[in-house]
Design a protein around this motif. Structure first.
Motif, PDB file in Angstrom:
ATOM      1  N   UNK A 130       0.846  -1.198   0.000  1.00  0.00           N
ATOM      2  CA  UNK A 130       0.000   0.000   0.000  1.00  0.00           C
ATOM      3  C   UNK A 130       0.877   1.242   0.000  1.00  0.00           C
ATOM      4  N   UNK A 131       0.410   2.275  -0.678  1.00  0.00           N
ATOM      5  CA  UNK A 131       0.966   3.614  -0.541  1.00  0.00           C
ATOM      6  C   UNK A 131      -0.110   4.509   0.078  1.00  0.00           C
ATOM      7  N   UNK A 132       0.278   5.197   1.152  1.00  0.00           N
ATOM      8  CA  UNK A 132      -0.611   6.138   1.821  1.00  0.00           C
ATOM      9  C   UNK A 132       0.015   7.532   1.789  1.00  0.00           C
ATOM     10  N   UNK A 133      -0.853   8.531   1.771  1.00  0.00           N
ATOM     11  CA  UNK A 133      -0.434   9.923   1.893  1.00  0.00           C
ATOM     12  C   UNK A 133      -0.944  10.449   3.237  1.00  0.00           C
ATOM     13  N   UNK A 134      -0.047  10.998   4.048  1.00  0.00           N
ATOM     14  CA  UNK A 134      -0.465  11.554   5.332  1.00  0.00           C
ATOM     15  C   UNK A 134      -0.119  13.033   5.382  1.00  0.00           C
ATOM     16  N   UNK A 135      -1.131  13.852   5.264  1.00  0.00           N
ATOM     17  CA  UNK A 135      -0.965  15.302   5.388  1.00  0.00           C
ATOM     18  C   UNK A 135      -0.936  15.647   6.870  1.00  0.00           C
ATOM     19  N   UNK A 136      -0.164  16.667   7.218  1.00  0.00           N
ATOM     20  CA  UNK A 136       0.003  17.062   8.612  1.00  0.00           C
ATOM     21  C   UNK A 136      -1.339  17.250   9.308  1.00  0.00           C
ATOM     22  N   UNK A 137      -1.506  16.579  10.444  1.00  0.00           N
ATOM     23  CA  UNK A 137      -2.733  16.716  11.213  1.00  0.00           C
ATOM     24  C   UNK A 137      -3.844  15.788  10.786  1.00  0.00           C
ATOM     25  N   UNK A 138      -3.564  14.926   9.837  1.00  0.00           N
ATOM     26  CA  UNK A 138      -4.593  14.004   9.360  1.00  0.00           C
ATOM     27  C   UNK A 138      -4.098  12.572   9.449  1.00  0.00           C
ATOM     28  N   UNK A 139      -5.045  11.637   9.365  1.00  0.00           N
ATOM     29  CA  UNK A 139      -4.674  10.235   9.296  1.00  0.00           C
ATOM     30  C   UNK A 139      -4.230   9.881   7.889  1.00  0.00           C
ATOM     31  N   UNK A 140      -3.507   8.768   7.731  1.00  0.00           N
ATOM     32  CA  UNK A 140      -3.088   8.340   6.400  1.00  0.00           C
ATOM     33  C   UNK A 140      -4.275   8.088   5.482  1.00  0.00           C
ATOM     34  N   UNK A 141      -4.112   8.448   4.210  1.00  0.00           N
ATOM     35  CA  UNK A 141      -5.143   8.221   3.207  1.00  0.00           C
ATOM     36  C   UNK A 141      -4.576   7.332   2.120  1.00  0.00           C
ATOM     37  N   UNK A 142      -5.305   6.280   1.757  1.00  0.00           N
ATOM     38  CA  UNK A 142      -4.810   5.340   0.763  1.00  0.00           C
ATOM     39  C   UNK A 142      -4.703   5.993  -0.604  1.00  0.00           C
ATOM     40  N   UNK A 143      -3.566   5.779  -1.256  1.00  0.00           N
ATOM     41  CA  UNK A 143      -3.389   6.199  -2.641  1.00  0.00           C
ATOM     42  C   UNK A 143      -3.572   5.013  -3.587  1.00  0.00           C
ATOM     43  N   UNK A 144      -2.875   3.921  -3.296  1.00  0.00           N
ATOM     44  CA  UNK A 144      -2.932   2.769  -4.186  1.00  0.00           C
ATOM     45  C   UNK A 144      -2.583   1.514  -3.411  1.00  0.00           C
ATOM     46  N   UNK A 145      -3.187   0.405  -3.830  1.00  0.00           N
ATOM     47  CA  UNK A 145      -2.963  -0.895  -3.206  1.00  0.00           C
ATOM     48  C   UNK A 145      -2.637  -1.911  -4.284  1.00  0.00           C
ATOM     49  N   UNK A 146      -1.562  -2.674  -4.053  1.00  0.00           N
ATOM     50  CA  UNK A 146      -1.138  -3.734  -4.963  1.00  0.00           C
ATOM     51  C   UNK A 146      -1.314  -5.094  -4.291  1.00  0.00           C
ATOM     52  N   UNK A 147      -1.701  -6.064  -5.068  1.00  0.00           N
ATOM     53  CA  UNK A 147      -1.649  -7.460  -4.660  1.00  0.00           C
ATOM     54  C   UNK A 147      -0.663  -8.112  -5.626  1.00  0.00           C
TER      55      UNK A 147
END
Lengths: 114, 113
Positions: free
Chosen positions: A33-50
């Protein structure tokens, strides 16, 4: 066991430049998984690979973001061109991909776009 | 829209205090609730809760899930300065055969000596 490895740790670029991040998941973990975490927020999923296939990229801004996981192990995430709002920590995570297996995160890459 | 809401967003306590962090969720195809601790680096896994009403414990930390009321709490007793971190709650859901997480914004805990 070795954890999820990411590089670089920090990156500072100017807007409109391009940047790439690298991730090596825990050995044997099929899901990445790749997540983006902006300051003050929880991680947000960008993309998921299997393995080397994309499972979910619905939240990836595809006009500027791309990711690949050739050979089903390492992965790279690219941003081209970068915008100011892309400043964030980019976290890579991996899991066994089985029901109930938790995600394990890397230390992340902190991106600053000026 | 799926969401995970944590409260409070920040909390300042003194060493030795007991704290309770809250997490409520509305997640389609919900499977489990996970807690992570994030200091300056990667979120580190604390607990995964799948069954309702069963407390999980690890040292001074404990957590429980209520699937009827759709919330979880994380308790930390006898807090120490090393507990200072952001605590993230996430709902694990399954779309197809693969699991994924939706995170709350986190609770920033500061423990003063």
């Amino acid at each position: 066991e070795a954890g999820v490895a990411q590089s670089p740790r920090y990156k500072i670029i100017e807007k409109r430049q391009s940047v790439a991040f690298w991730c090596n998941p825990i050995s044997g973990h099929a899901t990445l998984y790749w997540y983006q975490q902006i300051l003050g927020q929880g991680p947000k999923l960008l993309i998921q690979f299997q393995n080397n296939g994309v499972v979910d990229d619905s939240q990836l801004p595809k006009d500027r973001f791309s990711a690949e996981r050739l050979k089903g192990v390492d992965s790279t995430l690219k941003i081209q061109p970068a915008k100011l709002e892309d400043s964030a920590v980019y976290l890579c995570a991996s899991s066994l991909g089985q029901t109930g297996s938790p995600l394990h995160f890397g230390n992340g890459t902190r991106l600053t776009v000026t | 829209e799926d969401k995970v809401v944590q409260s409070p967003l920040s909390l300042v306590v003194h060493e030795g205090d007991t704290v309770t962090l809250n997490c409520s969720y509305e997640v389609t195809n919900f499977r489990s609730l996970l807690w992570y601790k994030q200091e300056k680096k990667a979120p580190t896994f604390l607990f995964m809760l799948t069954s309702s009403g069963i407390e999980k414990k690890s040292g001074r930390l404990s957590s429980i899930l209520d699937k009827k009321e759709l919330f979880s709490i994380l308790n930390i007793t006898a807090t120490q300065t090393g507990d200072s971190a952001i605590y993230l709650c996430a709902g694990l859901y399954f779309g197809g055969s693969q699991g994924n997480l939706i995170f709350g914004k986190g609770t920033k805990l500061s423990v003063k000596p």
